[in-house]
Design an enzyme around this catalytic site. Structure first.
Site, PDB file in Angstrom:
ATOM      1  CB  THR A 160     -67.267  -9.464   3.821  1.00  0.00           C
ATOM      2  OG1 THR A 160     -66.561  -9.625   2.602  1.00  0.00           O
ATOM      3  CG2 THR A 160     -68.626 -10.116   3.741  1.00  0.00           C
ATOM      4  CE  LYS A 191     -68.582  -9.800  -0.077  1.00  0.00           C
ATOM      5  NZ  LYS A 191     -67.950 -11.070   0.370  1.00  0.00           N
ATOM      6  CB  THR A 202     -68.293 -15.040  -0.929  1.00  0.00           C
ATOM      7  OG1 THR A 202     -68.021 -16.141  -0.082  1.00  0.00           O
ATOM      8  CG2 THR A 202     -69.035 -15.527  -2.157  1.00  0.00           C
ATOM      9  CD  GLU A 288     -59.179  -9.988   2.846  1.00  0.00           C
ATOM     10  OE1 GLU A 288     -58.697 -11.093   2.613  1.00  0.00           O
ATOM     11  OE2 GLU A 288     -60.043  -9.769   3.700  1.00  0.00           O
ATOM     12  CG  ASN A 410     -55.947 -13.279   4.544  1.00  0.00           C
ATOM     13  OD1 ASN A 410     -57.160 -13.362   4.631  1.00  0.00           O
ATOM     14  ND2 ASN A 410     -55.337 -12.525   3.649  1.00  0.00           N
ATOM     15  CB  THR A 415     -52.937 -14.305  16.805  1.00  0.00           C
ATOM     16  OG1 THR A 415     -52.583 -13.457  15.699  1.00  0.00           O
ATOM     17  CG2 THR A 415     -52.978 -15.739  16.327  1.00  0.00           C
TER      18      THR A 415
END
Lengths: 415, 415
Positions: A160, A191, A202, A288, A410, A415
């Site tokens: 993902t 993953k 996840t 991330e 995140n 936006t």
């Protein structure tokens, strides 16, 4: 256990004998170039074991797997289908129906019983999982083979927010008289950037082995390995509603009847731990926005629970994670995080080392070279050693630093 | 308690009768324009109560205060000296010596017993607190007076990463026959951006009242108020080693003997709760890098502990905090945070509202207007209502969002 493990270059879920895999674009995602459905098929019914999220908001596929594994974490399975792009979470009874129907489709194509199929999903939540893409199951099965590339495609299909697929495999020659000279393999892919599924990341881990092991022993070994690897990774202290870790054991590498103890079992446990540990580290480093893999080695705790409390408090502290992102050897934040963790200890007995440099001894700061610290922060892995001086218990936790990129991914993505 | 509280414009620690304060530059910080020492002096010995950090790495000033308050949280005090720029934490016995010596200096100038002086520090840790700046105590005492400006200077002197001083005060006319027509005041100031002291942002709160109350009752009221206000604020889940909240009660507004119950006591409790709540909200909204104050209203928990667990999990979730920073009505992250909190509930019974908009009902998503959501995110305070549907217990927690600014302040400040 002293077993000589050989890493298999580019090895993954197809490294062990008796398994085929594939990864295709089935339509869970709009981008036609993004593989979004992975299929793992065994030549014969396998011993299956699984560990899953403890989150109350557990998703439909997790509920199906727990049911198929008889609520005890092990059973029999022939295939696993996993999709990315949609987590089939917070979808109620409708979502459960889709999970069970998709398993039936796979069973029909593979030619096995529906209850021999496990499913996993990752992606957005609260959106109904479409059945339509599952009509490509036949195509996925047709493409499935035992090649390294096929396993690689499956690893890519479950990605993902991951920046790259995560795979590894190890093999060993058994020293157990009962398995004289036989060579076994454990491989897997996973993953996850440690983030929960609203962010489509996840943890899903698919593991395979050709070692002949009984269900209860497979579950015990998987539980132990997951607890010491995947469950010691924390990117942001959030736990997914879809976390799934499944092991299929084909026994294809040995004619012998399945075992649950002895030398060979110990060798298997060590190999499974090695695979899970390597995959877990790959998740932490791919957290991330992560610039550093952070390894927290916590020693001197009075209990295992205290060791975990203190190590997690340090690994989850935004102050510690931002300090490391800023190349700041800020031992005060590490000490304070341990201090508020609830673990029992006395500050006068605490030692802290950052990247091998003593920064705190017996609760008091130690002079160190800022220049040397900055040099060591150039390393991709930052090791924090903390000794609470309160006992003999220890643990190790992996996390990553908090960067602007984390906030961008995140915070800004809508936006 | 139904008591009519009147907010005193610009009121702070000098609003109540019987107190003088000052804030000066004593030299704890290099910048000569930065006030760094606050002095609070009562005209007469006061009833004193205090609550402090639970962090194992508690600092020297905290240890002194706990000692002076007899380990039970209350005693007698005449003055409080607080410095910013240095936390006197992780400084061992040397740091304790400095804390006690500084109290002696204050006592000598004020003309009271050394054990009637409390101290508080905030700033960098692991650096010896210099005695030298305390030679300016006489100067601080000379400048101390009961004016609003003097209280304001003290509020400024304890600031670290705060973007502005935090003060408030409320007064009320007692309806208690025993205090017919008497008017009382509770005021206070605090500092803190929720961050721990390595980032120089411990929570320090100084509270004063002219209400006549006994030590045990003062401690009980302060503990209750702090638990429902300051202890319900979480910016980053990190707890300081220096958190200090001190209340001095002069009783100057009433000739009567000190009380510990009755109507007047209930009025005082309500007033103290109002002051602590307003100060706590000021801390959350001033959280480093914060763009929004986030209020988490958690209802329907089976126990108070579950309510706190779930509310804190939501308030501390980096995913929830970054989503709000990104104006993303991401209910999935809120649900998952509650789900992993350890609180007992069933996902099929959970309702979630974001800014008054229903987004989840009985565990299933509810359609809502993204445009309307974006409009509501323009508000400075974001209210999240979560009903676990598992019981009657509830709580409220304040936090703030995670922004790029947070990372800049905490990650980049050394680089």
């Amino acid at each position: 256990m002293n077993v000589e493990l050989t890493s298999i270059p580019h090895g993954g879920i197809t490294a062990a004998a008796g398994f085929k895999a594939s990864g295709i674009h089935a339509g869970f995602r709009r981008n036609p170039n993004k593989l979004d459905m992975a299929l793992l098929v065994a030549d014969e019914p396998c011993v299956a074991a699984g560990v899953f999220t403890q989150n109350v908001f557990c998703a439909a596929p997790v509920q199906l797997c727990q049911d198929r594994l008889n609520g005890v974490g092990y059973g029999t399975a022939r295939a696993v289908v996993a999709n990315s792009g949609n987590a089939n979470a917070a979808t109620g009874t409708v979502g459960l129906d889709v999970a069970y129907k998709s398993a039936e489709l796979v069973a029909a194509e593979v030619g096995c019983a529906a209850d021999e199929v496990l499913v996993a999903s990752t992606g957005v939540i609260g959106v109904p999982l479409p059945m339509d893409p599952f009509k490509h199951i036949a195509e996925a099965l047709a493409q499935a083979d035992a090649s390294t590339q096929a396993g690689h495609d499956a690893a890519i299909a479950i990605m993902t927010t991951d920046t790259h697929p995560k795979e590894c495999a190890y093999s060993w020659t058994s020293a157990d008289p009962a398995f004289e000279g036989l060579r076994f393999t454990v491989g897997g892919c996973c993953k996850g950037s440690g983030m929960i599924m609203p962010n489509m990341a996840t943890l899903i881990s698919l593991l395979t082995t050709d070692f002949p092991i009984t269900g209860p022993a497979a579950y015990a070994a998987l539980k132990e390995a997951a607890d010491e690897s995947f469950n010691k990774v924390t990117v942001d202290s959030d736990t997914s509603t879809n976390d799934t870790c499944i092991l299929l054991a084909s026994g294809a590498a040995a004619p012998q009847s399945y075992v649950s103890d002895g030398i060979a079992y110990e060798e298997f446990r060590a190999a499974l731990m090695a695979v899970c540990t390597e995959l877990a580290r790959k998740i932490a480093i791919d957290g991330e926005g992560a610039a550093h893999l952070i390894t927290v080695n916590l020693r001197g705790a009075a209990t295992d629970a205290d060791a975990d409390l203190a190590a997690r408090a340090i690994a989850n502290s935004p102050l510690v994670k931002t300090a490391i992102a800023g190349h700041d050897a800020n031992w005060g934040r590490i000490a304070a995080a341990a201090g508020k963790s609830g673990a029992a200890f006395e500050q006068e007995k605490v030692d802290i080392d950052i990247m091998g440099m003593p920064v705190l001894r017996k609760g008091l700061p130690v002079e160190f070279s800022e220049e040397e610290a900055l040099r060591r922060f150039e390393e991709p892995e930052i090791v924090l050693d903390v000794n609470l001086g309160a006992g003999e218990c220890a643990t190790r936790i992996w996390t990553c630093d908090f960067t602007h990129e984390y906030i961008r991914i995140n915070g800004d993505y809508r936006t």
